[in-house]
Design a protein around this motif. Structure first.
Motif, PDB file in Angstrom:
ATOM      1  N   VAL A 136       0.658  -0.914  -0.535  1.00 24.64           N
ATOM      2  CA  VAL A 136      -0.528  -0.147  -0.019  1.00 24.64           C
ATOM      3  C   VAL A 136       0.575   1.391  -0.362  1.00 24.64           C
ATOM      4  CG1 VAL A 136      -1.938   1.031   1.147  1.00 24.64           C
ATOM      5  CG2 VAL A 136      -1.792  -0.772   1.161  1.00 24.64           C
ATOM      6  N   PRO A 137       0.420   2.133  -0.739  1.00 24.90           N
ATOM      7  CA  PRO A 137       1.285   4.093  -0.778  1.00 24.90           C
ATOM      8  C   PRO A 137       1.372   4.138   0.904  1.00 24.90           C
ATOM      9  CG  PRO A 137      -0.543   3.353  -2.306  1.00 24.90           C
ATOM     10  CD  PRO A 137      -0.218   1.728  -2.104  1.00 24.90           C
ATOM     11  N   LYS A 138       2.600   4.915   0.840  1.00 26.70           N
ATOM     12  CA  LYS A 138       1.983   5.716   2.352  1.00 26.70           C
ATOM     13  C   LYS A 138       1.370   7.008   1.953  1.00 26.70           C
ATOM     14  CE  LYS A 138       5.873   3.207   3.892  1.00 26.70           C
ATOM     15  NZ  LYS A 138       5.076   2.719   4.287  1.00 26.70           N
ATOM     16  N   GLU A 139       1.057   7.151   1.058  1.00 26.24           N
ATOM     17  CA  GLU A 139       0.760   8.224   0.594  1.00 26.24           C
ATOM     18  C   GLU A 139      -0.291   8.725  -1.094  1.00 26.24           C
ATOM     19  OE1 GLU A 139       3.706  12.024  -0.813  1.00 26.24           O
ATOM     20  OE2 GLU A 139       2.293  12.192   0.929  1.00 26.24           O
ATOM     21  N   LEU A 140      -1.558   9.459  -1.110  1.00 26.95           N
ATOM     22  CA  LEU A 140      -2.252   8.826  -2.175  1.00 26.95           C
ATOM     23  C   LEU A 140      -1.788  10.113  -2.948  1.00 26.95           C
ATOM     24  CD1 LEU A 140      -6.157   8.754  -1.093  1.00 26.95           C
ATOM     25  CD2 LEU A 140      -4.773   7.649  -2.202  1.00 26.95           C
ATOM     26  N   SER A 141      -2.190  10.099  -4.406  1.00 29.31           N
ATOM     27  CA  SER A 141      -1.321  10.914  -5.282  1.00 29.31           C
ATOM     28  C   SER A 141      -2.616  12.250  -5.743  1.00 29.31           C
ATOM     29  CB  SER A 141      -1.314  10.497  -6.799  1.00 29.31           C
ATOM     30  OG  SER A 141      -2.574  10.392  -7.596  1.00 29.31           O
ATOM     31  N   LYS A 142      -1.992  13.885  -6.048  1.00 29.98           N
ATOM     32  CA  LYS A 142      -2.539  14.846  -5.568  1.00 29.98           C
ATOM     33  C   LYS A 142      -3.754  14.433  -6.854  1.00 29.98           C
ATOM     34  CE  LYS A 142       0.990  17.768  -3.898  1.00 29.98           C
ATOM     35  NZ  LYS A 142       1.994  19.215  -4.398  1.00 29.98           N
ATOM     36  N   ARG A 143      -3.321  14.067  -8.012  1.00 35.54           N
ATOM     37  CA  ARG A 143      -4.194  14.057  -8.688  1.00 35.54           C
ATOM     38  C   ARG A 143      -5.228  12.923  -8.337  1.00 35.54           C
ATOM     39  NH1 ARG A 143      -6.063  10.022 -11.522  1.00 35.54           N
ATOM     40  NH2 ARG A 143      -3.223   8.366 -11.263  1.00 35.54           N
ATOM     41  N   MET A 144      -4.808  11.319  -7.837  1.00 39.05           N
ATOM     42  CA  MET A 144      -6.271  10.861  -7.704  1.00 39.05           C
ATOM     43  C   MET A 144      -6.966  11.796  -6.341  1.00 39.05           C
ATOM     44  SD  MET A 144      -5.684   7.373  -5.691  1.00 39.05           S
ATOM     45  CE  MET A 144      -6.994   6.112  -5.767  1.00 39.05           C
ATOM     46  N   ILE A 145      -6.546  12.448  -6.027  1.00 42.92           N
ATOM     47  CA  ILE A 145      -7.140  13.212  -4.389  1.00 42.92           C
ATOM     48  C   ILE A 145      -8.115  14.348  -5.292  1.00 42.92           C
ATOM     49  CG2 ILE A 145      -7.578  14.931  -2.545  1.00 42.92           C
ATOM     50  CD1 ILE A 145      -4.332  13.537  -2.135  1.00 42.92           C
ATOM     51  N   ARG A 146      -7.719  15.069  -6.170  1.00 43.97           N
ATOM     52  CA  ARG A 146      -8.477  16.212  -7.145  1.00 43.97           C
ATOM     53  C   ARG A 146      -9.730  15.241  -7.615  1.00 43.97           C
ATOM     54  NH1 ARG A 146      -3.848  17.897  -9.089  1.00 43.97           N
ATOM     55  NH2 ARG A 146      -4.239  17.108 -11.388  1.00 43.97           N
ATOM     56  N   SER A 147      -9.096  14.304  -8.539  1.00 46.35           N
ATOM     57  CA  SER A 147     -10.122  13.863  -9.067  1.00 46.35           C
ATOM     58  C   SER A 147     -11.366  13.387  -8.087  1.00 46.35           C
ATOM     59  CB  SER A 147      -9.707  11.949 -10.201  1.00 46.35           C
ATOM     60  OG  SER A 147      -8.722  12.737 -11.036  1.00 46.35           O
TER      61      SER A 147
END
Length: 372
Positions: free
Chosen positions: A174-185
């Protein structure tokens, strides 16, 4: 030495049918035995699938010793649709006379029904074990997947079977954090299409949405290989069988402005090692191993994920994956094992691109088919 096929008709014989692979794989570190009680429920009329199918369970015996097993299943809907019989719950020693006898036993039983083809391994539904493992033999099976020796696929090919479809299963960190693109989408999808993640506060609340969850699964699985719509009785059966075991924090539900379920996902703490310790039995100690695995575990198995087709193009798929990953990170989950996915189900597979750099293993299982 003579080989005989024996039909399973009594509980004592059914127990031998269920426990045969326990002996076959007793020295295999990757095999995960199912709970005997669950198998007894699945393979008897307690399972409402028996109301919409014909079933034949066979054991292969050589000099009184069990050397193989198989289930033949004719689903009413599949017979009408494709005139196929499916085989499942198949295990055998590395002897082609045994595997041939098992398959031929199902064929001989099915032919009088007008069946013209056979495929498998498959269960009654997608919630049963399905697919022959063909890649990933050094990976521990999950609670919901088949493990088999490499020779199985060789036997099926030599018996004239060809590929019907492949399922793949991914495993990753599991990644440590979500990408900014994923959060924005995710934010844009929620606002534009008036979707939201339902906050689950209790198990009783999960059951409130259970019908909506299974209706979503019925809709989203419609075009998947071997899937037929679950009946109301089957839905009730699966709710009673599985929903008591889920942890509310690992159930993700996306609803629209009418509070209708449009996407859902259920993950469970990995209980593979606990099941190995339990050796198929809840008592006297099996339930303790399972409870420990449920409470203290940083590895999750994704049991199922479904998105209503009407909402797939509206971003519900991306949204549910965003919610899953957000929750995994929040709960400090280390590893995730995906559910099996058809290799051409790109809508789901593409969602796992967020794991692209974190994948540790890819596993492949195959459904075989041949005319008879």
């Amino acid at each position: 030495m003579s080989l005989a096929l024996v039909e399973v008709k009594q509980k004592a014989t059914l127990l031998k049918f269920i426990e045969f692979p326990f002996d076959l794989y007793k020295n295999c570190p990757y095999y995960v035995p199912p709970l005997i009680d669950f198998e007894l429920s699945s393979l008897t009329p307690k399972n409402p699938a028996f109301e919409i199918s014909q079933v034949k369970l066979l054991l292969a015996l050589r000099e009184g010793v069990i050397v193989g097993r198989i289930a033949g299943i004719i689903l009413d809907a599949e017979k009408e649709d494709k005139n196929l019989v499916r085989f499942g719950w198949i295990d055998f020693i590395d002897d082609k006379t045994v595997s041939n006898a098992l398959i031929q036993g199902v064929i001989d039983w099915a032919k009088p029904f007008g069946i013209t083809g056979i495929h498998g391994p498959l269960g009654f539904t997608d919630f049963d074990f399905e697919g022959t493992l063909i890649e990933g033999f050094d990976e521990l099976a999950t609670q919901a997947t088949i493990y088999n020796f490499p020779y199985y696929a060789i036997h099926f090919k030599d018996l004239g079977f060809s590929k019907a479809c492949d399922w793949i299963e991914g495993r990753g960190v599991v990644p440590k954090e979500l990408s900014k693109r994923m959060i924005r989408s995710a934010s844009l999808i929620k606002a534009r299409f008036k979707l939201k993640a339902k906050k689950i506060k209790s198990k009783s609340q999960i059951k409130t949405y259970s019908k909506g969850i299974f209706q979503t699964l019925n809709n989203s699985f419609t075009n998947l290989y071997g899937f037929y719509t679950l009946t109301d009785k089957q839905i009730d059966y699966y709710v009673d069988t599985y929903f008591g075991f889920v942890r509310k924090e690992f159930v993700t539900i996306i609803v629209n402005e009418k509070d209708e379920v449009v996407a859902c996902a259920i993950t469970l703490p990995s209980i593979s090692k606990a099941l190995q310790k339990a050796k198929g039995k809840l008592y006297p100690f099996g339930f303790i191993y399972l409870l420990q695995a449920f409470r203290r575990n940083d590895t999750l198995d994704m049991l199922l994920i479904g998105v209503n087709p009407q909402y797939q193009k509206l971003g519900a798929s991306q949204l549910i994956f965003f919610e899953l990953l957000s929750n995994f990170i929040k709960k400090k989950v280390g590893m995730v094992n995906s559910a099996i996915m058809l290799e051409d189900n790109h809508n789901v597979i593409n969602l796992w691109n967020e794991f692209r750099g974190n994948v540790t293993a890819m596993i492949r299982r195959r459904c075989f088919i041949k005319p008879i």
